[in-house]
Design a protein around this motif. Structure first.
Motif, PDB file in Angstrom:
ATOM      1  N   PHE A   1      -5.457   9.469  40.497  1.00 59.96           N
ATOM      2  CA  PHE A   1      -5.651   8.022  40.497  1.00 59.96           C
ATOM      3  C   PHE A   1      -6.343   7.604  39.209  1.00 59.96           C
ATOM      4  CE2 PHE A   1      -8.655   4.516  41.588  1.00 59.96           C
ATOM      5  CZ  PHE A   1      -7.709   3.506  41.686  1.00 59.96           C
ATOM      6  N   ASP A   2      -5.743   6.670  38.488  1.00 58.41           N
ATOM      7  CA  ASP A   2      -6.279   6.186  37.220  1.00 58.41           C
ATOM      8  C   ASP A   2      -7.012   4.868  37.457  1.00 58.41           C
ATOM      9  OD1 ASP A   2      -6.888   5.439  34.658  1.00 58.41           O
ATOM     10  OD2 ASP A   2      -4.822   5.395  33.921  1.00 58.41           O
ATOM     11  N   ALA A   3      -8.334   4.926  37.479  1.00 61.63           N
ATOM     12  CA  ALA A   3      -9.143   3.734  37.759  1.00 61.63           C
ATOM     13  C   ALA A   3      -9.011   2.670  36.671  1.00 61.63           C
ATOM     14  CB  ALA A   3     -10.609   4.130  37.928  1.00 61.63           C
ATOM     15  N   THR A   4      -8.515   3.052  35.497  1.00 63.05           N
ATOM     16  CA  THR A   4      -8.358   2.082  34.408  1.00 63.05           C
ATOM     17  C   THR A   4      -6.999   1.393  34.455  1.00 63.05           C
ATOM     18  OG1 THR A   4      -7.459   3.732  32.857  1.00 63.05           O
ATOM     19  CG2 THR A   4      -9.862   3.501  32.961  1.00 63.05           C
ATOM     20  N   ASN A   5      -6.137   1.843  35.373  1.00 62.39           N
ATOM     21  CA  ASN A   5      -4.794   1.280  35.483  1.00 62.39           C
ATOM     22  C   ASN A   5      -4.742   0.314  36.668  1.00 62.39           C
ATOM     23  OD1 ASN A   5      -2.068   0.735  35.808  1.00 62.39           O
ATOM     24  ND2 ASN A   5      -1.415   2.824  35.381  1.00 62.39           N
ATOM     25  N   PRO A   6      -4.675  -0.987  36.413  1.00 60.37           N
ATOM     26  CA  PRO A   6      -4.673  -1.957  37.530  1.00 60.37           C
ATOM     27  C   PRO A   6      -3.485  -1.795  38.463  1.00 60.37           C
ATOM     28  CG  PRO A   6      -4.107  -3.032  35.438  1.00 60.37           C
ATOM     29  CD  PRO A   6      -4.586  -1.657  35.114  1.00 60.37           C
ATOM     30  N   ARG A   7      -2.373  -1.238  37.964  1.00 62.58           N
ATOM     31  CA  ARG A   7      -1.202  -1.038  38.823  1.00 62.58           C
ATOM     32  C   ARG A   7      -1.479   0.025  39.875  1.00 62.58           C
ATOM     33  NH1 ARG A   7       4.124   0.160  35.809  1.00 62.58           N
ATOM     34  NH2 ARG A   7       2.835   1.826  34.913  1.00 62.58           N
ATOM     35  N   HIS A   8      -2.326   0.992  39.552  1.00 60.77           N
ATOM     36  CA  HIS A   8      -2.651   2.047  40.519  1.00 60.77           C
ATOM     37  C   HIS A   8      -3.441   1.485  41.697  1.00 60.77           C
ATOM     38  CE1 HIS A   8      -2.021   6.027  38.112  1.00 60.77           C
ATOM     39  NE2 HIS A   8      -0.989   5.207  38.034  1.00 60.77           N
ATOM     40  N   TYR A   9      -4.315   0.514  41.431  1.00 59.73           N
ATOM     41  CA  TYR A   9      -5.087  -0.085  42.517  1.00 59.73           C
ATOM     42  C   TYR A   9      -4.169  -0.750  43.535  1.00 59.73           C
ATOM     43  CZ  TYR A   9      -9.759   0.564  40.541  1.00 59.73           C
ATOM     44  OH  TYR A   9     -10.931   1.104  40.089  1.00 59.73           O
ATOM     45  N   GLY A  10      -3.085  -1.349  43.051  1.00 61.43           N
ATOM     46  CA  GLY A  10      -2.182  -2.067  43.937  1.00 61.43           C
ATOM     47  C   GLY A  10      -1.392  -1.180  44.884  1.00 61.43           C
TER      48      GLY A  10
END
Length: 284
Positions: free
Chosen positions: A180-189
């Motif tokens: 999980f890449d916390a800097t990638n907003p698409r991953h949060y979604g």
């Protein structure tokens, strides 16, 4: 309640409890890892889930524990350990929230009363009752365990993709958070979606067939989930709505000086720190 078994835990010392609490800015991966270590070390026995054999010899390794224990039960397991580590009445130093007061005081509470079932749907309320009432009936408990090991498969009417939803183990959750890449907003979604998907079959219009996604390849999984139509993500998450159980903890207190009352929603980490503050008062 997710795993379905009636599991008991040994109490732990305050240092072990607070060491399992998440630090500010800590990654979800490290947070889960710490709590998993605490749960495994304090795990005593279950109706069907056993750490030791009849002679007291360990039969469940830490790796096997992570592969079989449900990630959704982490907070409840930690709470059970905190309860087992507490006296009937605990104390904690607080400062009044009333801006016109702001005085310090000591509040007494019973940690067993902090768990709230207000937001729990009827399915899980009934499940919790069944587990409690049948704790000494392995055949009934095994049915409850098997019930949540069954996956839900459905086809998207938008893309014809096929998705299978299951309850992730601790090992699965760690694997997802590892990539999980916390800097990638698409991953949060798509994080919740990635956690609960156990299978993905992508429909190929040209080939008129399906391509199975390798779920162990989290880079591929996250890439696919960030590219499929948002409506598919919503459909998947809608299927999860009644299948998720997130325990809530509420801490009610009243200031003895101004008599203002407050009820705080606290996380499992805040509960552990609250317990640690109580331990420091006992020592003093």
């Amino acid at each position: 309640p997710c795993m379905g078994d009636y599991v008991t835990f040994n109490g732990a010392q305050s240092l072990a409890l607070v060491s399992a609490a998440s630090d500010p800015g800590e990654s979800p991966y490290d947070s889960i890892n710490k709590k998993a270590g605490l749960i495994y070390s304090q795990l005593y026995d279950g109706t069907c889930y056993h750490k030791f054999d009849e002679t007291g010899k360990p039969v469940l390794t830490y790796e096997e524990f992570c592969r079989t224990f449900k990630a959704d039960d982490i907070d409840m397991a930690v709470y059970a350990i905190a309860v087992a580590s507490s006296m009937e009445v605990s104390e904690a130093p607080l400062t009044c929230d009333n801006p016109d007061c702001k005085k310090d005081f000591t509040v007494k509470y019973n940690i067993k009363t902090l768990l709230s079932l207000e937001g729990v749907n009827e399915y899980y309320k009934n499940r919790i009752t069944k587990i409690d009432e049948n704790r000494n009936k392995p055949s009934v408990i095994q049915q409850l365990v098997d019930e949540h090991n069954q996956n839900l498969r459905f086809r998207s009417p938008v893309t014809n993709n096929v998705y299978t939803i299951g309850f992730p183990s601790i090992a699965r959750a760690l694997h997802v958070y590892e990539f999980f890449d916390a800097t990638n907003p698409r991953h949060y979604g798509v994080l919740i979606t990635a956690l609960y998907l156990s299978e993905i079959f992508i429909y190929d219009e040209d080939e008129r067939g399906y391509r199975e996604v390798h779920m162990d390849d989290m880079r591929e999984v996250m890439e696919i989930l960030t590219q499929i139509p948002e409506l598919d993500i919503r459909l998947i998450n809608n299927q999860l709505t009644n299948r998720l159980y997130v325990p809530e903890f509420k801490f009610h207190h009243e200031c003895p000086h101004c008599h203002s009352q407050s009820t705080d929603n606290i996380s499992i980490d805040q509960l552990l720190f609250l317990k640690a503050r109580d331990s420091s008062m006992e020592i003093r």
